[in-house]
Scaffold this motif. Structure first.
Motif, PDB file in Angstrom:
ATOM      1  N   ALA A  12       0.827  -1.218   0.000  1.00 40.33           N
ATOM      2  CA  ALA A  12       0.000   0.000   0.000  1.00 40.33           C
ATOM      3  C   ALA A  12       0.859   1.265   0.000  1.00 40.33           C
ATOM      4  O   ALA A  12       0.541   2.242  -0.681  1.00 40.33           O
ATOM      5  N   GLY A  13       1.960   1.251   0.739  1.00 36.04           N
ATOM      6  CA  GLY A  13       2.839   2.416   0.771  1.00 36.04           C
ATOM      7  C   GLY A  13       3.470   2.698  -0.584  1.00 36.04           C
ATOM      8  O   GLY A  13       3.577   3.858  -0.997  1.00 36.04           O
ATOM      9  N   ALA A  14       3.877   1.660  -1.285  1.00 35.90           N
ATOM     10  CA  ALA A  14       4.460   1.833  -2.619  1.00 35.90           C
ATOM     11  C   ALA A  14       3.396   2.308  -3.610  1.00 35.90           C
ATOM     12  O   ALA A  14       3.672   3.134  -4.477  1.00 35.90           O
ATOM     13  N   ILE A  15       2.193   1.787  -3.470  1.00 37.51           N
ATOM     14  CA  ILE A  15       1.097   2.225  -4.341  1.00 37.51           C
ATOM     15  C   ILE A  15       0.804   3.700  -4.119  1.00 37.51           C
ATOM     16  O   ILE A  15       0.676   4.479  -5.076  1.00 37.51           O
ATOM     17  N   LYS A  16       0.714   4.118  -2.855  1.00 38.14           N
ATOM     18  CA  LYS A  16       0.485   5.535  -2.550  1.00 38.14           C
ATOM     19  C   LYS A  16       1.619   6.387  -3.093  1.00 38.14           C
ATOM     20  O   LYS A  16       1.375   7.461  -3.663  1.00 38.14           O
ATOM     21  N   ALA A  17       2.858   5.927  -2.920  1.00 36.91           N
ATOM     22  CA  ALA A  17       4.011   6.680  -3.424  1.00 36.91           C
ATOM     23  C   ALA A  17       3.926   6.853  -4.946  1.00 36.91           C
ATOM     24  O   ALA A  17       4.238   7.928  -5.469  1.00 36.91           O
ATOM     25  N   THR A  19       1.249   7.101  -6.732  1.00 36.14           N
ATOM     26  CA  THR A  19       0.241   8.128  -7.037  1.00 36.14           C
ATOM     27  C   THR A  19       0.752   9.536  -6.757  1.00 36.14           C
ATOM     28  O   THR A  19       0.223  10.501  -7.286  1.00 36.14           O
ATOM     29  N   LEU A  20       1.796   9.625  -5.927  1.00 37.41           N
ATOM     30  CA  LEU A  20       2.414  10.925  -5.635  1.00 37.41           C
ATOM     31  C   LEU A  20       3.588  11.218  -6.564  1.00 37.41           C
ATOM     32  O   LEU A  20       4.300  12.197  -6.387  1.00 37.41           O
ATOM     33  N   VAL A  25       9.378   4.116  -7.465  1.00 36.35           N
ATOM     34  CA  VAL A  25       8.374   3.110  -7.827  1.00 36.35           C
ATOM     35  C   VAL A  25       8.215   3.043  -9.338  1.00 36.35           C
ATOM     36  O   VAL A  25       8.161   1.956  -9.922  1.00 36.35           O
ATOM     37  N   GLY A  26       8.166   4.183  -9.987  1.00 35.89           N
ATOM     38  CA  GLY A  26       8.048   4.211 -11.444  1.00 35.89           C
ATOM     39  C   GLY A  26       9.186   3.496 -12.140  1.00 35.89           C
ATOM     40  O   GLY A  26       8.971   2.782 -13.130  1.00 35.89           O
ATOM     41  N   GLU A  27      10.410   3.660 -11.637  1.00 38.68           N
ATOM     42  CA  GLU A  27      11.565   2.990 -12.233  1.00 38.68           C
ATOM     43  C   GLU A  27      11.472   1.473 -12.086  1.00 38.68           C
ATOM     44  O   GLU A  27      11.811   0.739 -13.014  1.00 38.68           O
ATOM     45  N   ALA A  54      -5.259  10.878  -3.008  1.00 41.48           N
ATOM     46  CA  ALA A  54      -5.996  12.018  -3.562  1.00 41.48           C
ATOM     47  C   ALA A  54      -6.128  11.904  -5.080  1.00 41.48           C
ATOM     48  O   ALA A  54      -7.150  12.273  -5.641  1.00 41.48           O
ATOM     49  N   ASP A  55      -5.101  11.391  -5.746  1.00 45.30           N
ATOM     50  CA  ASP A  55      -5.091  11.312  -7.211  1.00 45.30           C
ATOM     51  C   ASP A  55      -5.565   9.923  -7.647  1.00 45.30           C
ATOM     52  O   ASP A  55      -4.763   9.032  -7.939  1.00 45.30           O
TER      53      ASP A  55
END
Length: 127
Positions: A12-17, A19-20, A25-27, A54-55
């Motif tokens: 969940a923390g990586a998923i939230k990150a 979205t921010l 995470v993207g890499e 939020a996003d």
């Protein structure tokens, strides 16, 4: 399920990150996609992340990504999920680590302390 092998689980923390706009995470997602593999999103982690994201457009983008597989726990794993939840303290984190054990991969997290009670700290990749 996808034909692609799952190489990493996002908690969940990586998923939230993501979205921010987390580059970390993207890499990881890009590297996994380049290998022809997949990133796993446990459904319980998606639900937990959605409670504070939020996003939601970026959350949908992640869940619908071609290199992403949304994972559900097996009903027969209920006891292992309960035991793991007792160790890590959260159902979503327990589902992430069980998915990682089942798929022989690691959990990408910005909260490695959640998994400290697991043997050897669990299959964790902190960022």
């Amino acid at each position: 399920m996808s034909d692609r092998p799952v190489r990493v689980i996002l908690d969940a923390g990586a998923i939230k990150a993501f979205t921010l706009g987390s580059i970390d995470v993207g890499e990881v997602i890009a590297e996994v996609a380049d290998e022809g593999a997949a990133v796993g999103l446990p459904i319980l982690c998606l639900v937990e992340a959605a409670r504070s994201v939020a996003d939601t457009d970026r959350l949908d983008l992640l869940a619908d990504h071609s290199a992403v597989v949304v994972l559900s726990p097996w009903p027969t794993d209920w006891r292992a999920l309960a035991v793991t939840c007792d160790i890590v303290g959260r159902l979503d984190a327990a589902s992430a680590v069980l998915a990682a054990y089942d798929l022989d991969c690691s959990v990408l997290t910005n909260q490695p302390g959640l998994y400290a009670g697991l043997a050897d700290g669990g299959p964790i990749i902190p960022f």
